[in-house]
Design a protein around this motif. Sequence first.
Motif, mmCIF file in Angstrom:
data_model
loop_
_atom_site.group_PDB
_atom_site.id
_atom_site.type_symbol
_atom_site.label_atom_id
_atom_site.label_comp_id
_atom_site.label_asym_id
_atom_site.label_seq_id
_atom_site.Cartn_x
_atom_site.Cartn_y
_atom_site.Cartn_z
ATOM 1 N N ASN A 81 -3.998 -2.070 -9.989
ATOM 2 C CA ASN A 81 -2.535 -1.334 -9.823
ATOM 3 C C ASN A 81 -0.992 -1.456 -10.480
ATOM 4 O O ASN A 81 -1.739 -1.781 -11.122
ATOM 5 C CB ASN A 81 -1.967 -2.566 -8.483
ATOM 6 C CG ASN A 81 -2.105 -1.766 -7.189
ATOM 7 O OD1 ASN A 81 -2.539 -2.538 -6.245
ATOM 8 N ND2 ASN A 81 -3.314 -0.830 -7.326
ATOM 9 N N SER A 93 -4.407 -7.157 -4.710
ATOM 10 C CA SER A 93 -4.238 -6.851 -6.397
ATOM 11 C C SER A 93 -2.534 -7.837 -6.482
ATOM 12 O O SER A 93 -2.363 -8.811 -6.776
ATOM 13 C CB SER A 93 -3.657 -5.492 -6.796
ATOM 14 O OG SER A 93 -2.756 -5.789 -7.811
ATOM 15 N N GLY A 94 -1.861 -7.720 -5.941
ATOM 16 C CA GLY A 94 -0.102 -7.622 -5.454
ATOM 17 C C GLY A 94 0.450 -6.751 -6.314
ATOM 18 O O GLY A 94 -0.501 -6.119 -7.220
ATOM 19 N N GLU A 130 -5.775 -11.770 -2.039
ATOM 20 C CA GLU A 130 -4.739 -10.668 -2.181
ATOM 21 C C GLU A 130 -5.330 -9.771 -3.227
ATOM 22 O O GLU A 130 -6.037 -10.155 -4.096
ATOM 23 C CB GLU A 130 -3.290 -11.538 -2.355
ATOM 24 C CG GLU A 130 -2.737 -10.807 -2.807
ATOM 25 C CD GLU A 130 -1.434 -10.176 -1.442
ATOM 26 O OE1 GLU A 130 -1.954 -9.232 -1.499
ATOM 27 O OE2 GLU A 130 -0.597 -10.481 -1.928
ATOM 28 N N LEU A 132 1.064 -1.307 -0.304
ATOM 29 C CA LEU A 132 0.203 -0.138 0.074
ATOM 30 C C LEU A 132 1.081 0.971 0.004
ATOM 31 O O LEU A 132 0.231 2.151 -0.958
ATOM 32 C CB LEU A 132 -0.780 -0.331 1.088
ATOM 33 C CG LEU A 132 -2.070 0.911 1.420
ATOM 34 C CD1 LEU A 132 -3.015 0.522 2.029
ATOM 35 C CD2 LEU A 132 -1.280 2.224 2.644
ATOM 36 N N HIS A 176 -8.105 -1.729 -0.052
ATOM 37 C CA HIS A 176 -6.785 -2.329 -0.920
ATOM 38 C C HIS A 176 -6.717 -3.855 -0.418
ATOM 39 O O HIS A 176 -5.905 -4.545 0.372
ATOM 40 C CB HIS A 176 -5.657 -1.735 -0.675
ATOM 41 C CG HIS A 176 -5.546 -0.658 -0.573
ATOM 42 N ND1 HIS A 176 -4.555 -0.252 -1.867
ATOM 43 C CD2 HIS A 176 -5.841 0.755 -1.097
ATOM 44 C CE1 HIS A 176 -4.136 0.289 -2.161
ATOM 45 N NE2 HIS A 176 -5.226 1.932 -1.171
HETATM 46 C C1 GLG Z 1 -2.576 -4.125 0.212
HETATM 47 C C2 GLG Z 1 -3.083 -4.670 -0.782
HETATM 48 C C3 GLG Z 1 -2.066 -5.635 -1.927
HETATM 49 C C4 GLG Z 1 -1.836 -4.594 -2.502
HETATM 50 C C5 GLG Z 1 -1.494 -2.742 -2.144
HETATM 51 C C6 GLG Z 1 -1.893 -2.386 -3.307
HETATM 52 O O1 GLG Z 1 -2.832 -7.104 -0.120
HETATM 53 O O2 GLG Z 1 -2.773 -6.740 -2.860
HETATM 54 O O3 GLG Z 1 -1.137 -4.933 -4.369
HETATM 55 O O4 GLG Z 1 -2.329 -3.188 -0.703
HETATM 56 O O5 GLG Z 1 -2.814 -2.233 -3.479
HETATM 57 N N1 GLG Z 1 -2.034 -3.762 2.551
HETATM 58 C C7 GLG Z 1 -1.883 -3.555 1.179
HETATM 59 O O6 GLG Z 1 -0.266 -3.796 0.978
#
Ligand code: GLG
Length: 815
Positions: free
Chosen positions: A465, A658-659, A656, A125, A362
């Motif tokens: 993303n 996005s990742g 997840e 994030l 997110h």
């Molecule tokens: C989140 C999610 C990730 C994502 C990231 C950015 O867990 O899957 O890619 O945000 O959108 N808390 C995170 O890091």
Amino acid sequence: MTEITAPKSPVTAEQFADEIREQLKYTQNVTAEQATAADVYVAVSKAVRNHLADSWFKTQADTVNGNTKAVGYLSAEFLMGKQLENALLNAGLTDQFDKAVEALGFKPKDIVDAEYEPGLGNGGLGRLAACFIDSLASLGVPAFGYGIQYKYGIFKQKFDENGKQVETPDYWLANEEPWGHTDYNRDQKVSFGGKVVENADGTKTWEPAWSVRAVPVDYMVPGYKSQRVNTLRLWTAKSYDEFDLLAFNRSEYMDAVAPQVKAENISKILYPEDSTKVGKELRLEQQYFFVSASLHDAIRVFYPGQDKPDLTTFPNKIVFQLNDTHPVIGIPELMRILIDEYGYDWDTAWSITTKTFNYTCHTLLPEALEVWPASLIGELLPRHLEIIEKINAQFEAELKAKGVAADTIKDMAIYTGDAVRMAYLATYGGSHVNGVAELHSQLLKDVTLKNFSDVYPDKFTNVTNGVTPRRFVKLANPRLSDLITEGLGTDKWVSDLELLKGLEPLAADDEFVKKFAAVKKANKHAFVGFAKDHYGIDIDENTLFNTMVKRLHEYKRQSLKILAVISTYADIKSGKVKAEDITPRTVFFGAKAAPGYYLAKMTIELINNVSRVISSDSAVKGKLAVHMLPNYNVEMAQNLIPATDLDEQISQAGKEASGTGNMKFALNGAMTVGTLDGANVEIRERVGADNFFLFGMTVDEVEAQYANGYDPAKYYEADPRLKQAIDLVADGTFSNGDRNAYSPLVADWLTKDWFMTLADFSAYMGIQSEIEALYADELEWNRKAVLNVANSGYFSSDRSMEDYLERIWHTAPLA
Ligand code: GLG
């Protein structure tokens, strides 16, 4: 009026060396002879800032005077990474820098290494926020990043002699930090506590109990070849009552500094532990602190010197993106500002507010959507609680009028009487809600925020993303960058990443593929040196480099990977796999576990001990190695990702969001083994199913398992390799015979296993032979890796920003 001049023209290396000397002499106050690498680093950084200053002023002036709406990106995290190389690149000074510091008797690398990485974020994030502001500046979109300059960022991770994670404070400001400019003259007052009184005319006045001074620290955010420099404004908390002299004179030394400590605690640390009430309070204080300061700052910037600005135009000046739920208190805060400070009526204020905010979610984990106890908000922000109650009442009436069933209305409550649900407040109080990958956005509509999507379908959208190609390809992987430029005949791909598509035909050209393979080899060789320097470990570069780097979380399933490693270890040791069938592998893990997350920390300990046992076992020498690299951060990512052959994206489907690591690996020519989760789905679609190692259950299959009552023990009994791996953890093999060391982990696997690691184990092991067969054919492996690079241009954060501009922000680059 200040004269806004054109950006400073590029200098020669000699001139740049003179500028550095001047900084050394007049700001650092050391002679060129006395200067150390750390001195030169500071001097160079200041010299680069000077080059960016005119563009910065011009961008600010155009932002305020032009007709282009700006973007305010409100985020509790900005995981920027080191600044110098990126600033040099964007200022067009990289070559001059190399020559100039050599002329001063230094190696460029030593100067770059003298920078200490700021860790003002936790994971994806925060790094996403950093990529986004880089892209906004590169596209020429006027934007502000708004956050907190924590004194201590994410903890520094070490491992003790038993392999346990030890957290130490990361005091990144121990030495001079040349990038942030503290602007004491643009401070804001942020207040807390107290009570609300009703005036004779029915208006309300909040009489707070205490206030802190929010002082901005400004970072330039230079765009790549755009001549634009935006601002990242990070707030730091100071006390108005510096020091209580009376108390001090009574010899009450601790009491004398108490107000100062209380105020400064607000920007002391990223994500303070919040299992206690005071911990929760501090987090809410942080959120309100930076959001309140930022909203007031935007009003100051866009209506300079105006006592009675026409704030109905506010949403035409700036649109705020709420990066997750942390800044959502901004919604009632803007309402309060408009009503209490500027005298607008409720409806006008609501219309301005809803046009101003948008919300990015997110996560899919319900526990990650913040819910605040109403009592806490009431104590700290009594006026805001009233406003939230009123928003909720209006919301319920609106739902009723739309014919929504009473039960559903109850489920959707923003304010339940004892709690405030920040994600719901954000969804109702803003114009748009987006998820961060196609699958995630769909699941938000179908599950997490279904009721909201049913009533307000038009609010929901997706923006997948992306990552910045400047830092994560151009800077991280100069060898690949040169090859791409050679292949495409242009370096325009750095700002137009879809041009990578032009590499696709070259995947059929053996000569090109061989060059590509040579780049990977050279990157692996370089990483071996980096690892020796930084971690003191020896790595065999002629092995498959297999990497899993990300936060440590059960849903990401580091457990699945380590169980697979254990199983492979057992197979090699027992002679079950023939020596000639073994693909030598080095497995890298990098992950921090939240300090209070018990099972995550135990998983780290297990990985470290598996690493220890394997490395001291001559039976597997040269065939298998495992390393848990300490303190995973942006710098490690920039070094490890380009050296990786195989990337692990093995979260349970549907967890997840996005990742973004997955995108960085694909762009750097790693192959991915992954589940159909988050952005993996889109990566696979683009690079082609043949060029992606897919395994595991789908979202629907996962749901069906939950519905039928998932029983992990069944999988343990059914797959002898899984049973053997878990038994080895249970029998003390990795804990010097101590059978209890990992029993909580083992018990969780066998009785709960919420993220279904066991159910996906066989499929994961099954795909390994496919991976190894392909790896044995060097040319074919690299051909597929080239196709990954060629088809990943979509995952540039420039494209993400364009999608936000079109779908959510409705603004554009400066003319
Ligand atoms: C989140 C999610 C990730 C994502 C990231 C950015 O867990 O899957 O890619 O945000 O959108 N808390 C995170 O890091």
